[in-house]
Design an enzyme around this catalytic site. Structure first.
Site: not given
Ligand SMILES: [Zn+2]
Length: 205
Positions: A79, A107-109, A114, A116, A123, A171, A174
């Protein structure tokens, strides 16, 4: 109730609720390679979400749509990489310092924030259109997933009209596992996960 006391399937991970540095995911299970994933990288999910995920992917296939899992469990290191790359991109776009980090985080944790990391987020894109952009929402796979995901315990986690609450840009790929009962309830409520948790469990922090 405190967010920390939520059951495993409702774990809240976002900018305000980061996972601890020593976080270890629950047992993970590999998705079969090359069926709904590419042949290069193994995708892993929390084993408690595995059966419902596979059922969902199989049901989609039977309806002639091609779901493709392009991301699932991620380590903090991975990440960090994604985030650093997104910051660099923001800098190229003209953002500087804090502003670049802020733009990237939409846009990106950042690592630790996250979903994830939990193995409960996947995703999923359309095998015939794999770009992570807004066009994804009108692919056959997304139309199918948005209509049916709750039946398999998943929610579309970052709806387009809830960015101000989730802190994450739209998103349409996701999906977050919360279990069938919660997924149905959240979907019927029209609330995003944060709003629903607040309303249902009176989450204060
Ligand atoms: Zn995702």
């Amino acid at each position: 109730m405190s967010a920390k006391d939520l059951p495993w399937n409702l774990v809240l991970v976002n900018h305000d609720h980061p996972l601890p540095d020593d976080y270890e995911p629950s047992a993970l299970k590999d998705l079969p390679m090359g069926i709904y994933t590419d042949t290069e990288r193994a995708q892993q999910v929390d084993e408690r979400a595995y059966d419902d995920l596979m059922d969902m992917l199989e049901a989609a296939s039977e309806d002639n749509v091609g779901p493709f899992v392009c991301s699932s469990y991620r380590t903090f290191d991975y990440q960090q990489n994604l985030y650093d790359n997104r910051v660099a991109q923001a800098e190229l776009e003209g953002y500087e310092g804090d502003e670049a980090e802020k733009e990237a985080a939409f846009w990106v944790a950042p690592p630790g924030t996250s979903e994830h990391h939990t193995g409960l987020a996947v995703d999923i894109v359309d095998a015939s259109y794999t770009a992570l952009d807004e066009t994804q929402e009108s692919t056959d796979a997304q139309r199918w997933l948005m209509e049916h995901c709750a039946d398999y315990g998943f929610i579309l986690r970052y709806p387009t009209d809830k960015s101000d609450v989730t802190g994450i840009g739209y998103e349409p790929w996701h999906y977050r596992y919360v279990g069938k009962e919660a997924a149905r309830d959240i979907t019927d409520s029209g609330l995003c996960f944060e709003e629903w948790l607040k309303q249902t469990y009176n989450i204060q922090d």
